[in-house]
Enzyme design. Structure first.
Site, PDB file in Angstrom:
ATOM      1  N   LYS A  38       0.830  -1.207   0.000  1.00  0.00           N
ATOM      2  CA  LYS A  38       0.000   0.000   0.000  1.00  0.00           C
ATOM      3  C   LYS A  38       0.866   1.258   0.000  1.00  0.00           C
ATOM      4  CE  LYS A  38      -0.397  -0.104   5.048  1.00  0.00           C
ATOM      5  NZ  LYS A  38      -1.312  -0.110   6.207  1.00  0.00           N
ATOM      6  N   ARG A 141     -10.430   0.084  15.485  1.00  0.00           N
ATOM      7  CA  ARG A 141     -10.316   0.910  14.282  1.00  0.00           C
ATOM      8  C   ARG A 141     -11.280   0.350  13.241  1.00  0.00           C
ATOM      9  NH1 ARG A 141      -4.466   1.511  11.501  1.00  0.00           N
ATOM     10  NH2 ARG A 141      -4.937  -0.662  10.985  1.00  0.00           N
ATOM     11  N   TYR A 273      17.231  29.550   9.203  1.00  0.00           N
ATOM     12  CA  TYR A 273      16.038  30.234   9.701  1.00  0.00           C
ATOM     13  C   TYR A 273      15.924  30.139  11.220  1.00  0.00           C
ATOM     14  CZ  TYR A 273      14.228  30.517   4.927  1.00  0.00           C
ATOM     15  OH  TYR A 273      14.053  30.805   3.598  1.00  0.00           O
ATOM     16  N   MET A 325      13.061  24.166   2.888  1.00  0.00           N
ATOM     17  CA  MET A 325      12.338  23.446   1.846  1.00  0.00           C
ATOM     18  C   MET A 325      13.276  22.692   0.911  1.00  0.00           C
ATOM     19  SD  MET A 325       9.647  24.845  -1.034  1.00  0.00           S
ATOM     20  CE  MET A 325       8.486  25.462   0.182  1.00  0.00           C
TER      21      MET A 325
END
Length: 380
Positions: A38, A141, A273, A325
């Protein structure tokens, strides 16, 4: 026109994949194996993964996926393998599509039973079909509780040309040395055994499935008739106290990038940053062409390891500063690293489980979040 040099790439070792698949067979010598592919083969490329497994020396009958779109894609590869659909169907049209494409849906809820019985008492009677009936043994679930799941099994068993699997899923089997994990899992095992014994009163032939990767690796009593290996196929361990290498697996994905700049940063100066990292001494800092735009986790910190492949050997270091990024910065220490040297983010030489632990996640997520900006290379 000359093709650009890949800035970030994932090397997928199909030989390692098939080694891990054979490892499942060693651990489960008499069980059926249904490999889970999957989420695009756990981020490894579902078509390549499926074809490699189908061509391997390890025998199996079907794949497992999560969504109907995935099931149709895998069925369309024409590999001669059935496909199990974990989510099952949500309405009659999806059930019809499953039956037409020979997809085996999981029945996990009462509404699905109603849909199936309404359709199949009058149609598809001569069509061979197979359903997986999910019992909720404690995960809460998907799946019905004991009485309802047994009733579902009995109803479906009345249908002509219908095979069934009675299944459940372990919720907390990743750390059996932890008392809470041990006790919870033993409760699930007992509940599954009880439900299985009840069904055996009416069904001599009963196919059951309980274990995924954690059960395969640590709980042989959960192997039953069919096992469902997932993340272990890709070289990662679901166990909290052992990584993939510890349990005899080989990494399939190696995510790599390159050094594109090297800067001399003075003691007391900061990086990136937020000025979140301060160099304690004069430091060689490498800039690596990978970031969260490629799927590298933004949560990586100075505890997150990397390996730089230098001319004199592998140099293990760490992230320094905030992930951007498109770039990360790393401490090059006293290494002889130079521009264009390969930097391994995880994989061969740096276990993905180790990286995942350092960013408070699991290797599953690392694999699945690699983006399409990354170039894939397959080794077989």
């Amino acid at each position: 026109m000359t093709a650009p040099t890949p800035r970030t790439w994932a090397t997928i070792d199909l030989n390692a994949l098939n080694y891990n698949f054979a490892r499942v067979r060693e651990l489960c010598p008499s069980a059926n194996i249904t490999p889970v592919i999957k989420s695009n083969g756990y981020g490894h490329g579902v078509a390549k993964i499926a074809k490699s497994l189908a061509a391997s020396n390890t025998q199996f009958d079907c794949f497992i996926v999560a969504t109907l779109q995935e099931a149709l894609e895998v069925a369309g590869l024409g590999l001669g393998k059935s496909v199990v659909l974990l989510a099952g169907f949500i309405d009659e049209s999806e059930l019809r599509l499953c039956l037409d494409k020979k997809i085996q849906p999981v029945i996990h809820s009462a509404y699905q039973v109603e849909i199936a019985m309404a359709l199949l008492v009058s149609e598809y009677q001569q069509c061979p079909k197979k359903f997986w009936v999910e019992f909720n043994s404690g995960m809460n679930r998907l799946g019905q509780r004991q009485e309802a799941s047994i009733a579902t099994y009995k109803k479906l068993a009345e249908l002509a040309n219908t095979d069934l699997v009675f299944m459940s899923h372990l919720a907390f089997a990743d750390d059996m040395l932890l008392p809470a994990s041990h006790d919870f899992t033993q409760q699930q095992i007992s509940r599954f055994a009880e439900a299985k014994n009840i069904l055996h009163r009416d069904f001599v032939k009963l196919e059951t499935s309980f274990a995924a990767s954690a059960g395969i690796l640590s709980l042989p009593e959960t192997h039953h008739d069919t096992v469902r290996p997932g993340v272990m196929l890709y070289g990662s361990s679901p166990l909290t106290s052992e990584n993939g290498l510890d349990v005899g697996l080989r990494p399939v994905m190696t995510l790599s990038s390159r050094l594109i700049a090297i800067n001399e940063v003075k003691a007391g100066e900061t990086l990136g940053y937020g000025a979140s990292y301060t160099c304690r001494t004069d430091t060689r800092i490498g800039v690596v062409s990978v970031g969260y735009g490629d799927g590298y986790p933004r949560s990586a910190s100075s505890e997150t390891p990397v390996v730089v492949k230098t001319a004199t050997g592998d140099f293990k270091s760490h992230v320094a500063g905030r992930v951007s990024m498109d770039m990360i910065t790393i401490d090059l220490g006293g290494s002889d690293a130079k521009i264009n040297d390969e930097v391994v983010l995880w994989g061969k030489g740096l276990c993905a489980d180790e990286v995942a632990k350092s960013v408070d996640t699991i290797a599953y997520e690392l694999f699945c979040k690699v983006t399409d900006r990354v170039n894939y290379r397959y080794l077989d």
